[in-house]
Design a protein around this motif. Sequence first.
Motif, short mmCIF file in Angstrom:
data_model
loop_
_atom_site.label_atom_id
_atom_site.label_comp_id
_atom_site.label_asym_id
_atom_site.label_seq_id
_atom_site.Cartn_x
_atom_site.Cartn_y
_atom_site.Cartn_z
N ALA A 119 9.58 3.22 -2.30
CA ALA A 119 9.18 2.64 -3.58
C ALA A 119 7.72 2.19 -3.57
N GLN A 120 7.19 1.89 -2.39
CA GLN A 120 5.80 1.45 -2.29
C GLN A 120 4.91 2.45 -1.58
N TRP A 121 5.42 3.62 -1.28
CA TRP A 121 4.67 4.59 -0.47
C TRP A 121 3.31 4.88 -1.09
N PRO A 122 2.23 4.74 -0.31
CA PRO A 122 0.88 4.87 -0.88
C PRO A 122 0.50 6.32 -1.18
N LEU A 123 -0.47 6.48 -2.05
CA LEU A 123 -1.08 7.78 -2.27
C LEU A 123 -1.88 8.18 -1.02
N PRO A 124 -2.04 9.46 -0.78
CA PRO A 124 -2.77 9.91 0.42
C PRO A 124 -4.28 9.71 0.26
N LEU A 125 -4.71 8.47 0.43
CA LEU A 125 -6.11 8.10 0.33
C LEU A 125 -6.52 7.37 1.60
N PRO A 126 -7.74 7.58 2.07
CA PRO A 126 -8.14 6.99 3.35
C PRO A 126 -8.27 5.47 3.28
N GLY A 127 -8.09 4.84 4.45
CA GLY A 127 -8.23 3.40 4.54
C GLY A 127 -6.92 2.71 4.81
N LEU A 128 -6.93 1.39 4.69
CA LEU A 128 -5.74 0.58 4.95
C LEU A 128 -4.98 0.33 3.65
N ARG A 301 -14.98 1.64 -1.79
CA ARG A 301 -13.83 1.45 -0.90
C ARG A 301 -13.07 0.18 -1.25
N LEU A 302 -13.82 -0.88 -1.54
CA LEU A 302 -13.16 -2.15 -1.88
C LEU A 302 -12.44 -2.04 -3.21
N LEU A 303 -13.06 -1.39 -4.19
CA LEU A 303 -12.40 -1.22 -5.48
C LEU A 303 -11.15 -0.36 -5.34
N ARG A 304 -11.19 0.65 -4.49
CA ARG A 304 -10.00 1.48 -4.25
C ARG A 304 -8.89 0.64 -3.63
N PHE A 356 -4.12 9.53 -8.67
CA PHE A 356 -5.17 8.51 -8.54
C PHE A 356 -6.31 8.79 -9.51
N CYS A 357 -6.86 9.99 -9.46
CA CYS A 357 -7.99 10.33 -10.31
C CYS A 357 -8.15 11.84 -10.39
N ARG A 358 -8.39 12.34 -11.57
CA ARG A 358 -8.74 13.75 -11.72
C ARG A 358 -9.82 13.88 -12.78
N TRP A 378 -13.58 11.10 -15.68
CA TRP A 378 -12.45 10.80 -14.79
C TRP A 378 -11.27 10.26 -15.60
N TRP A 379 -10.09 10.71 -15.24
CA TRP A 379 -8.86 10.16 -15.80
C TRP A 379 -8.09 9.48 -14.69
N PHE A 380 -7.86 8.18 -14.84
CA PHE A 380 -7.09 7.38 -13.89
C PHE A 380 -5.73 7.09 -14.51
N PRO A 381 -4.69 7.88 -14.19
CA PRO A 381 -3.42 7.74 -14.91
C PRO A 381 -2.68 6.43 -14.62
N GLN A 382 -2.96 5.77 -13.48
CA GLN A 382 -2.25 4.54 -13.14
C GLN A 382 -3.05 3.29 -13.52
#
Length: 598
Positions: A119-128, A301-304, A356-358, A378-382
């Motif tokens: 339910a909380q699985w993250p999108l495949p984006l780098p970082g913590l 990175r911080l905003l992400r 995340f973004c397209r 950019w379209w950020f659907p979430q």
Amino acid sequence: MSYTPIVPAELAFDGNGIPYAPAYGDCYHSASGAFEQARHVFLSGNDLPARWQGRDFVILETGFGLGLNFLSTWQAWQSAPGHRLHYVAIEKHPFRLNDLQQLHARWPELAPVAERLQAQWPLPLPGLHRLDFGDVILTLGFGDVRELLPQLTLAADAVYLDGFAPAKNPEMWSNEVFAALTQRMAPGATLASWSVLDDMMFRLSRHGLRLEKRPGFGTKRYMLAGKIPGTEKSALTGRRTCRIAVIGAGIAGASAAHALAKCGHEVVVFEAGPAPAQGASGNLAGVFRPLPALDDSRLARLLRAGFLLGRRQFSALPEALHVRLGWTGALHIARDAQHEETQRRIVAEHALPDDFCRFVERDEASALAGWPVELGGWWFPQAGWINPPSLCRALLADIEVRYGQRIDNIDNIDADEVVIANGIDAPALVPDLKLPIRVGRGLVSHVPEAATPPFGIVATRLGYVTPAVDGIRCAGATMASGDRDSAPRLDDHVENLYRLEMLLPGFGRGLDPAQLGGRVSFRPMSPDRLPIVGPLSANDHLWIIDGFGARGLVFSAICAELLASQICGEPLPLEADLVTALAPARFAKNVRNCNAGL
């Protein structure tokens, strides 16, 4: 850190039906049983759960894979109520959510915890990525272990040394990884692995580990168990709970108080106004979206990180708290043709997930907006909008708040730790530190919904406009540095309508700037546009979370989590270079940076 796109794992199986990684030519777990392997090698190999009884505990894993070691540990941890488990793991090739769900279905006994992870699985984006399950906190690092491991700030009580076989994935078992691992092990910490290669054991021992072979699992005769010298914490030397005062009940203070209360601290908030969010956090609606950059700057990175964590946290707040928000999606239209091309490059070169973004071309952008626009973007659907006062009230729901109490001298506060979070007034509380927080005056224009066409998303370009809240759209916003005039000005409304015209040509036609309402607020701005978060004085137990500028909603959750983790001496949710970039010590030589016991 340079941006390296995350390549998700490929779902495949060997001839025996065991999950298999074609890129490495190796299986994810023993043919004798994954769940059993996790319990025998990693839990028992670290003498768990006996060692975590009566205390908080930190586990560090190399190679998250299917998450079975984590799920098995979480399941075992449920017999230790009242304490917190921090589980930190690094994975270069995370599975996509639908693949993970298919894999987890093989172990129905893990379903209660597996479904919560999914339910909380993250999108495949780098970082913590920090996932909060209450008494279990999972910090997932997506990226190369050689880059991410040195960026972790923690003191692990146990290490799960996992990953594909050394011959298949030698980078995972390199000397640089072993050095970084042992540097992040607490005194008396243990380590377990299924590998007992002589060369690997020799190199591990050179980093200070005392090693022994134990009976292995399945077809393996032996497994490895190790221990770092020193005396480990006991139940009597675990997490210290204390009384913490937070000055300010805007989005920074409310978020910090909420994060600290989750850690078990007694928190009291002092707010000069009669209610929360009376200053910069008091607007009717604020934009909540990330902002990628080609160089993946510290700000990007911080905003992400803030967007991803905030999206999870705010969505999880109980409906009864009545947070007003809308995940409508946000459209960020390019400034010009050159910027449009940059946006395309970022999406392509960073391999950003569509969720995340397209990038959308002009026609699709116009369709999403329901209004003609000049360029794609950019379209950020979430993404979407949030009403900050309602969010602050929700975050403070179970916390003592003393309204109408202005703090002029922090020496008069009866608390073990003090957190400064009162925006532009912070420098006056600690004048000797000369905090470089400047005033950014901004006016948001209130546009009547009835005077504009239908519009249901957030849109930004050189300005922004939101869906209607209580019949009012927010459009803005101006920014004037050092200006403390609280009166709305006609010129401000004229500027905001100009921004609206640039964003949605013709959308505000007929609006009279002289007839518009609006709200002036004063944003706390830092010189480098990054928040100021961390210890002001370790000896005085003084902390700060401030300098959010115009991005408070996106910064709030991750900065609060960072501050709470620092105060609690728990693993940090951000990479070390970002922690340093946010530290108040970057501005003042007399402000000492510390890791609060880490």
